[in-house]
Scaffold this motif. Structure first.
Motif, short mmCIF file in Angstrom:
data_model
loop_
_atom_site.label_atom_id
_atom_site.label_comp_id
_atom_site.label_asym_id
_atom_site.label_seq_id
_atom_site.Cartn_x
_atom_site.Cartn_y
_atom_site.Cartn_z
N HIS A 218 0.85 -1.20 0.00
CA HIS A 218 0.00 0.00 0.00
C HIS A 218 0.88 1.25 0.00
O HIS A 218 1.86 1.34 0.74
CB HIS A 218 -0.90 -0.02 1.23
CG HIS A 218 -2.04 0.95 1.17
ND1 HIS A 218 -1.86 2.32 1.19
CD2 HIS A 218 -3.38 0.75 1.09
CE1 HIS A 218 -3.04 2.92 1.12
NE2 HIS A 218 -3.97 1.99 1.05
N ASP A 258 -1.64 -5.94 0.27
CA ASP A 258 -2.68 -5.09 0.87
C ASP A 258 -3.51 -4.41 -0.22
O ASP A 258 -3.79 -3.22 -0.18
CB ASP A 258 -2.03 -4.04 1.79
CG ASP A 258 -3.03 -3.31 2.67
OD1 ASP A 258 -4.23 -3.66 2.64
OD2 ASP A 258 -2.62 -2.37 3.38
N HIS A 260 -6.26 -2.96 -2.53
CA HIS A 260 -7.60 -2.39 -2.49
C HIS A 260 -8.11 -2.09 -3.90
O HIS A 260 -9.31 -2.05 -4.14
CB HIS A 260 -7.61 -1.08 -1.69
CG HIS A 260 -7.40 -1.25 -0.23
ND1 HIS A 260 -6.19 -1.63 0.32
CD2 HIS A 260 -8.25 -1.09 0.82
CE1 HIS A 260 -6.30 -1.68 1.65
NE2 HIS A 260 -7.55 -1.36 1.98
N SER A 270 -3.06 0.85 -4.42
CA SER A 270 -2.66 -0.39 -3.73
C SER A 270 -3.16 -1.57 -4.55
O SER A 270 -4.30 -1.98 -4.44
CB SER A 270 -3.22 -0.43 -2.30
OG SER A 270 -4.61 -0.21 -2.28
#
Length: 398
Positions: A218, A258, A260, A270
């Motif tokens: 991230h 991580d 998203h 990310s």
């Protein structure tokens, strides 16, 4: 609970990996997000990406939730999100996708549960999905996030009167579920430098902490620290000094993406595929993977692949699986037994140029870990200019 922690500490104080171990290397990620919390895609589309990109196991870890029960997701009006819904519908069809459109034209989709989507992708010995959660807690506005891997039940954030107490309470809660259910599972601390919430002094007193993210993909987690905060590798070395001197088991480093953002790939988002772990296990099951990880028989990586890792006869040996046109530097990091873990942390003990290297531990060495840095630029990196890297778990003579 103190008796439980002491039991777990003795259980985890196993012999170092490489001593008579055998098995296959399995690729997996322990931290990623979907529409069940703040990710931007459907679980099925995410699982399809990981499976088609060579992963063997995945733990989908949404914030303070398990993919269970009924949840509807309103699809944002942004063109990208609308296109993603259409792609999802085209791929899985009306028989699978449940959705509705309101009078304003807003589309809402009923998300599939873990129990529903897992059978689409699970294959014994080939692809494993573990149920997981990112326990998202806080103390005085500081985000304290912890992964809970292969859990049976939702772990509610436990809170506490300090950063340390919040982490300890959540660690204890995962271990209590593990003892109660008899199911293999483990907690890990996520991205300590996210908003610089977790400091060295917060982690030193912890009991039962075995894993943390030395690398997280991230863009806001500050893996490398800054002028006022240490990076994750310095934190790792200093914690190892304290843990070993206190008689605690070794602390192991994870790499995760991580993720998203699953559809648009670029620096600043990310994305999946930034970091993962390679676990050497006898079979692709939660029990085998977690047992191997608790012995340290795995490495974290952003792309470097290893052919062999072994710790035998006091020697830590590394062999890289090379790519054509790529060069490698193998570093051995460690600490002297006299290091205090505050002012003195880890130091570079040896550096080898090439695809193989070894380091023989001396009596004065408290621990040694390895790092492999390639000359290959990481595609879609956490930070522009990053080179593909691997982190090998620490070993000790104690």
């Amino acid at each position: 609970m103190r008796l439980l922690i002491l039991f777990l500490l003795s259980l985890f104080a196993a012999k170092s990996w490489g001593q008579g171990t055998s098995g296959k290397w399995y690729k997996g990620n322990m931290h990623t997000h979907s529409y069940w919390s703040d990710g931007d895609d459907f679980p099925e589309m995410i699982m399809e990406w990981y499976k088609s990109n060579g992963y063997d196991f995945i733990a989908l870890s949404d914030h303070n939730t398990l993919a269970a029960g009924e949840k509807w997701k309103q699809i944002p009006s942004h063109p990208f999100r609308q296109r993603r819904f259409k792609a999802y519908l085209e791929k899985y069809g009306d028989d699978w996708v449940t959705y509705k459109t309101d009078s304003a034209g807003q589309i809402s989709v009923k998300l599939k549960t873990f129990a529903e989507y897992k059978p689409l992708f699970h294959e014994d010995g080939r692809f494993l999905i573990m149920q997981a959660e990112e326990i998202s807690d806080a103390y005085e506005g500081k985000p304290i996030h912890m992964g809970a891997i292969n859990v049976e039940e939702l772990v509610e954030p436990q809170g506490g009167n300090s950063v340390t107490e919040v982490m300890q309470n959540n660690l204890d809660e995962v271990y209590a579920q593990r003892e109660r259910t008899g199911k293999p599972m483990f907690p890990h601390i996520n991205h300590p430098n996210f908003r610089y919430a977790i400091k060295l002094e917060d982690m030193i007193p912890l009991k039962g902490e075995r894993f943390f993210e030395v690398y997280n993909g991230h863009p806001e987690v500050h893996n490398y620290g800054d002028s006022t905060a240490m990076g994750m590798e310095e934190l790792w070395d200093k914690l190892l000094i304290h843990y070993i001197k206190a008689g605690k088991p070794l602390l192991y480093g994870l790499a995760t993406d991580d993720a998203h953002h699953h559809g648009e790939f670029r620096v600043g988002l990310s994305n999946p595929g930034r970091g993962w772990i390679m676990v050497r296990a006898k079979e692709l099951t939660p029990a085998a993977l977690i047992a191997a990880m608790e012995k340290g028989d795995f490495y974290a990586t952003t792309g470097v692949e290893l052919r062999e890792v072994a710790f035998e006869r006091k020697k830590l040996r590394i062999e890289v699986k090379p790519e054509a046109g790529v060069s490698y530097t193998i570093q051995f990091w460690g600490a002297d037994k006299k290091a205090d873990g505050i002012e003195q942390g880890g130091e570079l003990l040896k550096e080898v140029k090439g695809t193989a290297g070894e380091y023989k531990l001396r009596k004065k060495d408290l621990f040694v870990r390895a790092k492999v840095i390639s000359s290959k630029l990481k595609e879609n990196p956490y930070k522009a200019g990053d080179l593909e890297t691997a982190w090998i778990q620490p070993v000790t003579l104690q």
